[in-house]
Scaffold this motif. Sequence first.
Motif, PDB file in Angstrom:
ATOM      1  N   ASN A  11      -7.042  -8.354  39.578  1.00  0.00           N
ATOM      2  CA  ASN A  11      -6.939  -9.657  40.241  1.00  0.00           C
ATOM      3  C   ASN A  11      -8.142  -9.962  41.126  1.00  0.00           C
ATOM      4  OD1 ASN A  11      -6.575  -7.932  42.371  1.00  0.00           O
ATOM      5  ND2 ASN A  11      -4.543  -8.683  42.942  1.00  0.00           N
ATOM      6  N   SER A  12      -9.288  -9.360  40.789  1.00  0.00           N
ATOM      7  CA  SER A  12     -10.493  -9.558  41.603  1.00  0.00           C
ATOM      8  C   SER A  12     -11.576 -10.342  40.881  1.00  0.00           C
ATOM      9  CB  SER A  12     -11.058  -8.203  42.030  1.00  0.00           C
ATOM     10  OG  SER A  12     -11.556  -7.497  40.903  1.00  0.00           O
ATOM     11  N   LEU A  13     -11.273 -10.938  39.737  1.00  0.00           N
ATOM     12  CA  LEU A  13     -12.286 -11.595  38.916  1.00  0.00           C
ATOM     13  C   LEU A  13     -12.224 -13.108  39.098  1.00  0.00           C
ATOM     14  CD1 LEU A  13     -11.725  -9.447  35.722  1.00  0.00           C
ATOM     15  CD2 LEU A  13     -13.512  -9.159  37.442  1.00  0.00           C
ATOM     16  N   ALA A  14     -13.220 -13.654  39.774  1.00  0.00           N
ATOM     17  CA  ALA A  14     -13.220 -15.079  40.101  1.00  0.00           C
ATOM     18  C   ALA A  14     -13.239 -15.950  38.857  1.00  0.00           C
ATOM     19  CB  ALA A  14     -14.431 -15.396  40.984  1.00  0.00           C
ATOM     20  N   ASN A  15     -14.028 -15.546  37.848  1.00  0.00           N
ATOM     21  CA  ASN A  15     -14.149 -16.406  36.657  1.00  0.00           C
ATOM     22  C   ASN A  15     -12.841 -16.504  35.888  1.00  0.00           C
ATOM     23  OD1 ASN A  15     -14.370 -13.707  35.890  1.00  0.00           O
ATOM     24  ND2 ASN A  15     -15.679 -14.169  34.142  1.00  0.00           N
ATOM     25  N   VAL A  16     -12.005 -15.484  35.970  1.00  0.00           N
ATOM     26  CA  VAL A  16     -10.715 -15.539  35.277  1.00  0.00           C
ATOM     27  C   VAL A  16      -9.803 -16.564  35.952  1.00  0.00           C
ATOM     28  CG1 VAL A  16      -8.702 -14.230  34.531  1.00  0.00           C
ATOM     29  CG2 VAL A  16     -10.955 -13.139  34.560  1.00  0.00           C
ATOM     30  N   TYR A  17      -9.781 -16.556  37.283  1.00  0.00           N
ATOM     31  CA  TYR A  17      -8.979 -17.563  37.995  1.00  0.00           C
ATOM     32  C   TYR A  17      -9.504 -18.964  37.711  1.00  0.00           C
ATOM     33  CZ  TYR A  17      -6.273 -14.158  40.661  1.00  0.00           C
ATOM     34  OH  TYR A  17      -5.394 -13.170  41.020  1.00  0.00           O
ATOM     35  N   HIS A  18     -10.820 -19.113  37.663  1.00  0.00           N
ATOM     36  CA  HIS A  18     -11.407 -20.425  37.344  1.00  0.00           C
ATOM     37  C   HIS A  18     -10.938 -20.901  35.969  1.00  0.00           C
ATOM     38  CE1 HIS A  18     -14.536 -22.679  35.103  1.00  0.00           C
ATOM     39  NE2 HIS A  18     -14.530 -23.440  36.196  1.00  0.00           N
ATOM     40  N   ASN A  19     -11.022 -20.007  34.975  1.00  0.00           N
ATOM     41  CA  ASN A  19     -10.625 -20.404  33.618  1.00  0.00           C
ATOM     42  C   ASN A  19      -9.135 -20.711  33.534  1.00  0.00           C
ATOM     43  OD1 ASN A  19     -13.267 -19.830  33.113  1.00  0.00           O
ATOM     44  ND2 ASN A  19     -12.896 -18.466  31.395  1.00  0.00           N
ATOM     45  N   LEU A  20      -8.339 -19.939  34.276  1.00  0.00           N
ATOM     46  CA  LEU A  20      -6.908 -20.233  34.295  1.00  0.00           C
ATOM     47  C   LEU A  20      -6.656 -21.590  34.941  1.00  0.00           C
ATOM     48  CD1 LEU A  20      -4.033 -19.379  33.722  1.00  0.00           C
ATOM     49  CD2 LEU A  20      -4.044 -18.031  35.838  1.00  0.00           C
ATOM     50  N   GLY A  21      -7.443 -21.912  35.970  1.00  0.00           N
ATOM     51  CA  GLY A  21      -7.344 -23.233  36.580  1.00  0.00           C
ATOM     52  C   GLY A  21      -7.660 -24.333  35.589  1.00  0.00           C
ATOM     53  N   LEU A  49     -12.598 -19.338  44.526  1.00  0.00           N
ATOM     54  CA  LEU A  49     -13.546 -19.522  45.635  1.00  0.00           C
ATOM     55  C   LEU A  49     -13.361 -18.470  46.719  1.00  0.00           C
ATOM     56  CD1 LEU A  49     -13.949 -23.333  46.326  1.00  0.00           C
ATOM     57  CD2 LEU A  49     -15.631 -21.731  45.446  1.00  0.00           C
ATOM     58  N   GLU A  50     -12.148 -18.016  46.929  1.00  0.00           N
ATOM     59  CA  GLU A  50     -11.934 -16.939  47.897  1.00  0.00           C
ATOM     60  C   GLU A  50     -12.682 -15.680  47.460  1.00  0.00           C
ATOM     61  OE1 GLU A  50      -7.775 -16.259  48.330  1.00  0.00           O
ATOM     62  OE2 GLU A  50      -7.334 -18.301  48.994  1.00  0.00           O
ATOM     63  N   LEU A  51     -12.660 -15.433  46.140  1.00  0.00           N
ATOM     64  CA  LEU A  51     -13.316 -14.240  45.613  1.00  0.00           C
ATOM     65  C   LEU A  51     -14.827 -14.413  45.520  1.00  0.00           C
ATOM     66  CD1 LEU A  51     -10.734 -13.526  42.784  1.00  0.00           C
ATOM     67  CD2 LEU A  51     -11.108 -12.106  44.805  1.00  0.00           C
ATOM     68  N   LYS A  52     -15.253 -15.671  45.303  1.00  0.00           N
ATOM     69  CA  LYS A  52     -16.685 -15.936  45.141  1.00  0.00           C
ATOM     70  C   LYS A  52     -17.002 -17.279  45.798  1.00  0.00           C
ATOM     71  CE  LYS A  52     -20.335 -16.250  41.646  1.00  0.00           C
ATOM     72  NZ  LYS A  52     -20.639 -16.364  40.205  1.00  0.00           N
ATOM     73  N   PRO A  53     -17.319 -17.279  47.094  1.00  0.00           N
ATOM     74  CA  PRO A  53     -17.474 -18.532  47.844  1.00  0.00           C
ATOM     75  C   PRO A  53     -18.571 -19.464  47.324  1.00  0.00           C
ATOM     76  CG  PRO A  53     -17.204 -16.682  49.341  1.00  0.00           C
ATOM     77  CD  PRO A  53     -17.384 -16.101  47.973  1.00  0.00           C
ATOM     78  N   ASP A  54     -19.525 -18.961  46.577  1.00  0.00           N
ATOM     79  CA  ASP A  54     -20.601 -19.817  46.061  1.00  0.00           C
ATOM     80  C   ASP A  54     -20.382 -20.213  44.597  1.00  0.00           C
ATOM     81  OD1 ASP A  54     -20.971 -17.356  44.920  1.00  0.00           O
ATOM     82  OD2 ASP A  54     -23.137 -17.259  45.271  1.00  0.00           O
ATOM     83  N   TYR A  55     -19.125 -20.180  44.141  1.00  0.00           N
ATOM     84  CA  TYR A  55     -18.799 -20.425  42.735  1.00  0.00           C
ATOM     85  C   TYR A  55     -18.808 -21.941  42.483  1.00  0.00           C
ATOM     86  CZ  TYR A  55     -16.553 -19.151  38.274  1.00  0.00           C
ATOM     87  OH  TYR A  55     -16.272 -18.942  36.957  1.00  0.00           O
ATOM     88  N   LEU A  56     -19.944 -22.457  42.032  1.00  0.00           N
ATOM     89  CA  LEU A  56     -20.119 -23.903  41.898  1.00  0.00           C
ATOM     90  C   LEU A  56     -19.216 -24.515  40.828  1.00  0.00           C
ATOM     91  CD1 LEU A  56     -23.975 -24.276  42.370  1.00  0.00           C
ATOM     92  CD2 LEU A  56     -22.184 -25.222  43.826  1.00  0.00           C
ATOM     93  N   ARG A 101     -23.688 -27.113  50.408  1.00  0.00           N
ATOM     94  CA  ARG A 101     -24.148 -26.015  51.269  1.00  0.00           C
ATOM     95  C   ARG A 101     -24.629 -24.837  50.426  1.00  0.00           C
ATOM     96  NH1 ARG A 101     -19.820 -27.701  54.740  1.00  0.00           N
ATOM     97  NH2 ARG A 101     -18.373 -26.191  53.795  1.00  0.00           N
ATOM     98  N   VAL A 102     -24.019 -24.689  49.239  1.00  0.00           N
ATOM     99  CA  VAL A 102     -24.455 -23.628  48.315  1.00  0.00           C
ATOM    100  C   VAL A 102     -25.735 -24.036  47.605  1.00  0.00           C
ATOM    101  CG1 VAL A 102     -23.841 -22.332  46.227  1.00  0.00           C
ATOM    102  CG2 VAL A 102     -22.099 -22.799  47.974  1.00  0.00           C
TER     103      VAL A 102
END
Length: 447
Positions: free
Chosen positions: A344-354, A374-381, A409-410
């Motif tokens: 549950n630490s992979l930002a791109n997986v949560y993005h794709n699920l979103g 974004l919590e896992l990767k704050p600069d995830y554009l 800001r990123v």
Amino acid sequence: MNEWFDAEQRAERAQQLTESHRWAEALAELDAALDINPSNINWQAQRGFLLDQLERFDEAVQAYRDVLESEPEDRETLLALGIDLERVGRLSESASLLERLRRFHPNFEPGFCFGILVHAELEQHERAEELFYLAQQLQEDCPNCFYHMGISLAERGEFERAVYCWGRVLSIDPGFEGVHGQMARAYRAAGDLASAQEWYLKAIREDPGDIELLFEMGTLLVEREKIDLAVIKFRQVLELAPDHVDGQFALSEVLLHQNAGEEALELLESVSELDSEYPGLALRIGAARLKLGQRDEALPFLEQAVEDAPTNKEALMLLGNCFLWLQRPEKAADQFRRIIALDNSLANVYHNLGVCCFLTNDHEQGIRHCRRALELKPDYLLAIVKLVLAYQRLGQFAESKEMIRCGLRVDRDNSLLKHLGRRMWRARLKYYVRRLGASFRVLFGRG
């Protein structure tokens, strides 16, 4: 008498051919001599030697056994047989034979020296080290002893001591074969990849045609992320051995990394012809076809890859992406949820699920998943952009503006975010028109 004379002549001819390294011809002459006089022990011993040169080790084992029937304590024959038994993988027999040699000839150092290697391969490392110190008492500077002791130490993970032993080998005999490659492997196993690369270069300069060294260096270069150099090494492997299946597969992987999908797919199809059950083959074919935009064709391979390895996150991710591109977001979401259950630490997986949730009009869930990304990767554009659009869709324009500010800001020059900010008024208008249309439909339904 003529037959005996002919046998002597053939044996003499065999010796001359042996001195010229014409092993096969020498063996033919010697076999003819032995057909006439099979009891000649010297010829039988020479036959074993010739079979060794031809790498026909199983036959050499029998030849040396024939000699020992007549001369059971002959030390050179005992040693040669012990070495060949190790070569054909009969390690326990080799250890027993070399023990017999040491019992008959306790001052014959090679009996201890090659015993080190055999016991190392049997994972009897304490005995290997004991034999090493006994051998040292007979001959302090035997390069073979230090080489074999290095192998035992490396097998135990004692790489620093192994490197010391192999360094001693080179100080005694700078031309000793195989040491540079062992040094490279030891440094690599110890995590010193830069030193490993230097030793691989030395080993390959020593033997430019050693396919396995070239392949190993290619994989090392991949580890060091020197992909262009790795491609060169894998191509060298395939120039020397076109059907080298590991080389084909490894080259296909780095070519995929370089977006050379067509050549990668050709190599993978060749791997499939050589070994249809090669590990990871379905996954790589699926990835290559996906890279080429062949989504329908990629799907069965990726499904097979997930079936073969249900916890492989890469396979699940690629299958999920394939379902997304095929506009099957529910199936895609299933794969991404399986990944999250594993990690549950992979930002791109949560993005794709979103994204899957947005495509099925579950915007609240989509926002939740993208915010987790974004919590896992704050600069995830990518996640920020999706949130900007989702908040606009829900009429939450303050939150949308905040996300645009967060994104700038990123990356303050991000043209897409600036564009979305400038066109916020149009997003508001679309939202209110949509709301108004919904209200009219409700009124019309009531009427």
